[in-house]
Write a protein that holds these residues in place. Structure first.
Motif, short mmCIF file in Angstrom:
data_model
loop_
_atom_site.label_atom_id
_atom_site.label_comp_id
_atom_site.label_asym_id
_atom_site.label_seq_id
_atom_site.Cartn_x
_atom_site.Cartn_y
_atom_site.Cartn_z
N PHE A 129 0.88 -1.23 0.09
CA PHE A 129 -0.02 0.04 0.09
C PHE A 129 0.93 1.15 0.04
N THR A 130 2.05 1.20 0.48
CA THR A 130 2.91 2.31 0.41
C THR A 130 3.29 2.51 -0.61
N TYR A 131 3.89 1.41 -1.36
CA TYR A 131 4.29 1.70 -2.91
C TYR A 131 2.97 2.21 -3.86
N LEU A 132 2.03 1.61 -3.48
CA LEU A 132 0.92 2.13 -4.38
C LEU A 132 0.50 3.70 -3.95
N ALA A 133 0.61 4.17 -2.89
CA ALA A 133 0.50 5.59 -2.44
C ALA A 133 1.53 6.22 -3.12
N ARG A 134 2.80 5.80 -3.13
CA ARG A 134 3.74 6.86 -3.62
C ARG A 134 3.67 6.91 -5.12
N THR A 135 3.20 5.80 -5.84
CA THR A 135 3.17 5.71 -7.22
C THR A 135 1.98 6.60 -7.73
N ILE A 136 0.94 6.69 -6.93
CA ILE A 136 -0.34 7.20 -7.47
C ILE A 136 0.02 8.68 -7.15
N ARG A 137 0.48 9.26 -6.17
CA ARG A 137 0.88 10.53 -5.76
C ARG A 137 1.72 10.95 -6.77
N GLU A 138 2.98 10.09 -7.11
CA GLU A 138 4.03 10.53 -8.24
C GLU A 138 3.17 10.85 -9.67
N ILE A 139 2.22 10.15 -10.04
CA ILE A 139 1.40 10.28 -11.12
C ILE A 139 0.43 11.48 -11.10
N SER A 140 -0.08 11.84 -9.91
CA SER A 140 -0.85 12.99 -9.68
C SER A 140 -0.17 14.45 -9.81
N GLN A 141 1.09 14.29 -9.49
CA GLN A 141 2.26 15.40 -9.42
C GLN A 141 3.00 15.25 -10.75
N LYS A 142 2.86 14.54 -11.81
CA LYS A 142 3.78 14.44 -12.92
C LYS A 142 3.28 15.52 -13.88
N PRO A 143 4.36 16.17 -14.35
CA PRO A 143 4.16 17.19 -15.35
C PRO A 143 3.68 16.59 -16.72
N GLU A 144 2.55 17.41 -17.17
CA GLU A 144 1.87 16.78 -18.37
C GLU A 144 2.78 16.50 -19.33
N GLU A 145 3.94 17.30 -19.39
CA GLU A 145 4.72 17.28 -20.66
C GLU A 145 5.59 15.92 -20.46
N LYS A 146 5.62 15.37 -19.36
CA LYS A 146 6.50 14.26 -19.18
C LYS A 146 5.63 12.90 -19.21
#
Length: 211
Positions: A129-146
């Motif tokens: 769950f920690t991995y999922l939370a970190r991955t989901i948050r990374e996606i939510s903050q990922k610049p659109e151009e990336k």
């Protein structure tokens, strides 16, 4: 040759929401619907589902695939049970939450699925769950151009059969498939879905640690 470091790529989303309370009002004069809503048990108010599907990579921007395998190992979960049936490097995350009312009291029930396999929120599974939370948050903050979407992926069975496991999107959408495929991979909408999933997961984990 130019090498592109993506971290995670081919990220798509699906959001679903079913407002039972509103439907109840709309259908209150329909006798067939009355029978359904007057059945004993909880009065369902709302059901919502959030899905992210992505390709994990190991590169300069992170060892996402390796970290997923390590999170499974730390949670003492069999890798074979959570292996994506479409492609080993793909990760399908689905959260579902139901809100209901019974005897005047509201309650919620959430469920989690990883690569179509149910996952319980408990002490043993916290590393995953920690991995999922970190991955989901990374996606939510990922610049659109990336965001990287491979054109050949949009036409592949990995997408059409792997996005909604058990369904073939090409058969469902027919001639509108490519338009729908592009819509489901719009970076802005993917980020919005990830933010909602992040909020839901943080809420569930808060309740878990404070129960």
């Amino acid at each position: 040759m130019q090498v592109t470091f993506t971290g995670i790529k081919n990220i798509g989303y699906i959001k679903t929401s079913f407002d039972y309370a509103k439907l109840n009002m709309i259908k209150e004069n329909d006798q067939s619907w009355k029978r359904i809503f007057q059945m004993p048990g909880p009065d369902f108010q709302l059901e919502e589902g959030y899905l992210l599907n992505m390709q994990l990579t190991d590169d300069f921007n992170g060892k996402h695939y390796t970290e997923f395998q390590k999170a499974l190992e730390k949670s003492h979960l069999k890798t074979s049970n959570f292996r994506n049936p479409i492609h080993k490097n793909f990760l399908n995350i689905f959260f579902n939450r139901e809100l209901s009312k019974e005897d005047g009291n509201f309650s919620k029930e959430s469920s989690f699925f990883i690569n179509d396999e149910p996952l319980e929120l408990d002490d043993k599974n916290l590393p995953l769950f920690t991995y999922l939370a970190r991955t989901i948050r990374e996606i939510s903050q990922k610049p659109e151009e990336k965001f990287v979407i491979n054109e050949d992926y949009l036409a592949s069975e990995e997408l059409s059969k792997g996005m909604c496991m058990g369904d073939d999107l090409k058969k469902i959408f027919g001639e509108n498939y490519y338009d729908e495929a592009r819509r489901m991979h719009n970076p802005s909408d993917v980020k919005d879905c990830a933010k909602l999933m992040d909020n839901l997961l943080q809420s569930e984990m808060y309740d878990y640690f404070n129960r």
